[in-house]
Design a protein around this motif. Structure first.
Motif, PDB file in Angstrom:
ATOM      1  N   TYR A 182       0.742  -1.173   0.006  1.00 53.08           N
ATOM      2  CA  TYR A 182       0.090  -0.027  -0.054  1.00 53.08           C
ATOM      3  C   TYR A 182       0.687   1.319   0.047  1.00 53.08           C
ATOM      4  O   TYR A 182       0.421   2.513   0.267  1.00 53.08           O
ATOM      5  CB  TYR A 182      -0.945   0.014   1.157  1.00 53.08           C
ATOM      6  N   GLY A 183       2.230   1.046  -0.158  1.00 48.62           N
ATOM      7  CA  GLY A 183       3.252   2.247  -0.576  1.00 48.62           C
ATOM      8  C   GLY A 183       3.675   2.674   0.588  1.00 48.62           C
ATOM      9  O   GLY A 183       4.509   3.535   0.325  1.00 48.62           O
ATOM     10  N   ASP A 184       3.597   2.277   1.792  1.00 50.20           N
ATOM     11  CA  ASP A 184       4.507   2.777   2.990  1.00 50.20           C
ATOM     12  C   ASP A 184       5.779   1.827   2.947  1.00 50.20           C
ATOM     13  O   ASP A 184       5.965   0.816   2.770  1.00 50.20           O
ATOM     14  CB  ASP A 184       3.506   2.705   4.000  1.00 50.20           C
ATOM     15  N   ILE A 185       6.711   2.755   3.624  1.00 47.67           N
ATOM     16  CA  ILE A 185       8.006   1.862   4.164  1.00 47.67           C
ATOM     17  C   ILE A 185       8.129   2.059   5.697  1.00 47.67           C
ATOM     18  O   ILE A 185       8.059   3.394   6.024  1.00 47.67           O
ATOM     19  CB  ILE A 185       9.385   2.619   3.312  1.00 47.67           C
ATOM     20  N   GLU A 186       8.347   1.082   6.298  1.00 49.51           N
ATOM     21  CA  GLU A 186       8.223   1.242   7.801  1.00 49.51           C
ATOM     22  C   GLU A 186       9.370   0.623   8.225  1.00 49.51           C
ATOM     23  O   GLU A 186      10.183  -0.377   7.741  1.00 49.51           O
ATOM     24  CB  GLU A 186       6.999   0.378   8.365  1.00 49.51           C
ATOM     25  N   GLU A 187      10.007   1.094   9.361  1.00 52.06           N
ATOM     26  CA  GLU A 187      11.218   0.747  10.114  1.00 52.06           C
ATOM     27  C   GLU A 187      10.639  -0.395  10.884  1.00 52.06           C
ATOM     28  O   GLU A 187       9.628  -0.461  12.020  1.00 52.06           O
ATOM     29  CB  GLU A 187      11.744   1.576  10.866  1.00 52.06           C
ATOM     30  N   MET A 188      11.271  -1.794  10.895  1.00 51.56           N
ATOM     31  CA  MET A 188      10.734  -2.951  11.548  1.00 51.56           C
ATOM     32  C   MET A 188      11.493  -2.787  12.994  1.00 51.56           C
ATOM     33  O   MET A 188      12.654  -3.010  12.827  1.00 51.56           O
ATOM     34  CB  MET A 188      10.804  -4.284  10.919  1.00 51.56           C
ATOM     35  N   PRO A 189      10.625  -2.986  14.128  1.00 51.43           N
ATOM     36  CA  PRO A 189      11.484  -2.705  15.429  1.00 51.43           C
ATOM     37  C   PRO A 189      12.127  -4.254  15.672  1.00 51.43           C
ATOM     38  O   PRO A 189      11.293  -5.082  16.248  1.00 51.43           O
ATOM     39  CB  PRO A 189      10.223  -2.426  16.497  1.00 51.43           C
ATOM     40  N   ASN A 202      -8.293  -6.783  11.678  1.00 46.38           N
ATOM     41  CA  ASN A 202      -9.005  -6.330  10.434  1.00 46.38           C
ATOM     42  C   ASN A 202      -8.295  -4.843  10.069  1.00 46.38           C
ATOM     43  O   ASN A 202      -8.174  -4.104  10.972  1.00 46.38           O
ATOM     44  CB  ASN A 202     -10.527  -5.926  10.834  1.00 46.38           C
ATOM     45  N   ILE A 203      -7.492  -5.076   8.954  1.00 46.08           N
ATOM     46  CA  ILE A 203      -7.016  -3.717   8.433  1.00 46.08           C
ATOM     47  C   ILE A 203      -7.489  -2.864   7.464  1.00 46.08           C
ATOM     48  O   ILE A 203      -6.790  -2.237   6.631  1.00 46.08           O
ATOM     49  CB  ILE A 203      -5.342  -4.192   7.765  1.00 46.08           C
ATOM     50  N   SER A 204      -8.781  -3.072   7.319  1.00 45.56           N
ATOM     51  CA  SER A 204      -9.451  -2.151   6.519  1.00 45.56           C
ATOM     52  C   SER A 204      -9.269  -0.714   6.554  1.00 45.56           C
ATOM     53  O   SER A 204      -9.271   0.166   5.698  1.00 45.56           O
ATOM     54  CB  SER A 204     -11.043  -2.409   6.465  1.00 45.56           C
ATOM     55  N   TYR A 205      -8.905  -0.306   7.716  1.00 47.44           N
ATOM     56  CA  TYR A 205      -8.619   1.067   8.005  1.00 47.44           C
ATOM     57  C   TYR A 205      -7.712   1.575   7.131  1.00 47.44           C
ATOM     58  O   TYR A 205      -7.550   2.837   6.885  1.00 47.44           O
ATOM     59  CB  TYR A 205      -8.303   1.404   9.407  1.00 47.44           C
ATOM     60  N   LEU A 206      -6.664   0.782   6.835  1.00 44.19           N
ATOM     61  CA  LEU A 206      -5.132   1.325   6.127  1.00 44.19           C
ATOM     62  C   LEU A 206      -5.815   1.868   4.730  1.00 44.19           C
ATOM     63  O   LEU A 206      -5.209   2.797   4.310  1.00 44.19           O
ATOM     64  CB  LEU A 206      -4.451   0.172   5.886  1.00 44.19           C
ATOM     65  N   TYR A 207      -6.785   1.437   4.095  1.00 52.54           N
ATOM     66  CA  TYR A 207      -7.257   2.132   2.867  1.00 52.54           C
ATOM     67  C   TYR A 207      -7.711   3.419   2.887  1.00 52.54           C
ATOM     68  O   TYR A 207      -7.616   4.182   1.931  1.00 52.54           O
ATOM     69  CB  TYR A 207      -8.282   1.105   1.876  1.00 52.54           C
ATOM     70  N   ILE A 213      -6.062   4.815  -0.571  1.00 51.29           N
ATOM     71  CA  ILE A 213      -5.764   4.088  -1.563  1.00 51.29           C
ATOM     72  C   ILE A 213      -6.894   3.141  -1.998  1.00 51.29           C
ATOM     73  O   ILE A 213      -7.743   2.982  -1.151  1.00 51.29           O
ATOM     74  CB  ILE A 213      -4.384   2.893  -1.527  1.00 51.29           C
ATOM     75  N   PRO A 214      -7.069   2.845  -3.323  1.00 48.08           N
ATOM     76  CA  PRO A 214      -8.381   2.236  -3.599  1.00 48.08           C
ATOM     77  C   PRO A 214      -8.263   0.774  -3.049  1.00 48.08           C
ATOM     78  O   PRO A 214      -6.964   0.093  -3.021  1.00 48.08           O
ATOM     79  CB  PRO A 214      -8.452   2.123  -5.200  1.00 48.08           C
ATOM     80  N   ARG A 215      -9.348  -0.010  -2.806  1.00 49.92           N
ATOM     81  CA  ARG A 215      -9.327  -1.353  -2.468  1.00 49.92           C
ATOM     82  C   ARG A 215      -9.089  -2.085  -3.727  1.00 49.92           C
ATOM     83  O   ARG A 215      -9.444  -1.785  -4.890  1.00 49.92           O
ATOM     84  CB  ARG A 215     -10.653  -1.541  -1.709  1.00 49.92           C
TER      85      ARG A 215
END
Length: 235
Positions: free
Chosen positions: A29-36, A159-164, A169-171
């Motif tokens: 979904y386009g994000d780059i996160e730092e994994m702890p 439930n990660i529906s909130y990410l959209y 971003i489109p589902r």
């Protein structure tokens, strides 16, 4: 040949207690996160309530799937539970042995054929190895012969529906909880992989279709929940 960048980061943290560069996680979904990375080396006083509940429910011979650096396996082992710590990363398996995990299996879960386990444990959304809705059905079919007559699956998901909405971003035209990821460490990228996050209702529907009994045991404020499942008994 694929590079185990996740394993490289685990190894550096295991040896030095820190990372010289962050372990990055690229998402579909386009994000780059730092994994702890320290999350894989937690002590029991750092486990959240959901994980404590899950670990308390582990009974009999247990398979810790995707055991990582062995945090949950070490806890169960200290409580007298016979636990096999399974991971597909050879580096993770070596680290677990060095940290004192007694029973380590370097294998792909889907390659296991037997085991007579009383508990299959998939914490930290370990059920995500299913990758997709169809993959979850495959996972359940693979899990069934690994269980003893009183066997259970314990796992968490969300439930990660909130990410959209959050990322505008489109589902996708497939199930929204099927997310593509790729690790990056020190400029090297690992093999892309897909991970499944499943909402409660879809999980319940699939479990019933596949002949499993479902209990939702715990929910937190972040749409994360804990599940216990067992094969439906037939007469």
């Amino acid at each position: 040949m694929s590079i185990d960048v996740y394993g490289q980061a685990l190894d550096e943290f295991h040896r030095t207690g820190r990372l010289s560069q962050p372990l990055l996680l690229h998402s579909g979904y386009g994000d780059i996160e730092e994994m702890p990375i320290d999350i894989f080396f937690r002590e029991e006083d750092e486990f959240p309530e959901l994980e404590f509940i899950a670990l308390a429910l582990c009974d009999g011979k247990t398979l810790d799937v995707g055991a990582g650096a062995g945090a949950h396996s070490l806890y169960l082992q200290s409580r007298g539970i016979t636990v096999d710590a399974l991971d597909i990363s050879a580096t993770a398996c070596r680290i677990m042995g060095e940290r004192g995990v007694e029973r380590v299996i370097h294998e792909d879960f889907y390659q296991l054929k037997s085991g007579s386990y009383d508990t299959l444990l998939f914490l930290m959304n370990g059920i995500g190895i299913a990758q997709s809705i169809d993959g979850l059905k495959t996972l359940l079919n693979c899990a069934r012969p690994l269980l003893s007559p009183r066997g259970q699956l314990i796992f968490d998901s969300s439930n990660i529906s909130y990410l959209y909405d959050q990322y505008h971003i489109p589902r996708p035209d497939y199930y929204f909880g099927e997310i593509d990821f790729q690790y990056e460490y020190k400029g090297q990228k690992g093999t892309p992989f897909r991970w499944l996050y499943i909402d409660q209702q879809r999980l319940i529907d699939i479990a019933h279709q596949e002949g499993w009994v479902v209990q939702i045991l715990y929910e937190d404020d972040n749409d994360q929940y804990l599940v216990r499942m067992e094969p439906r008994k037939t007469d």
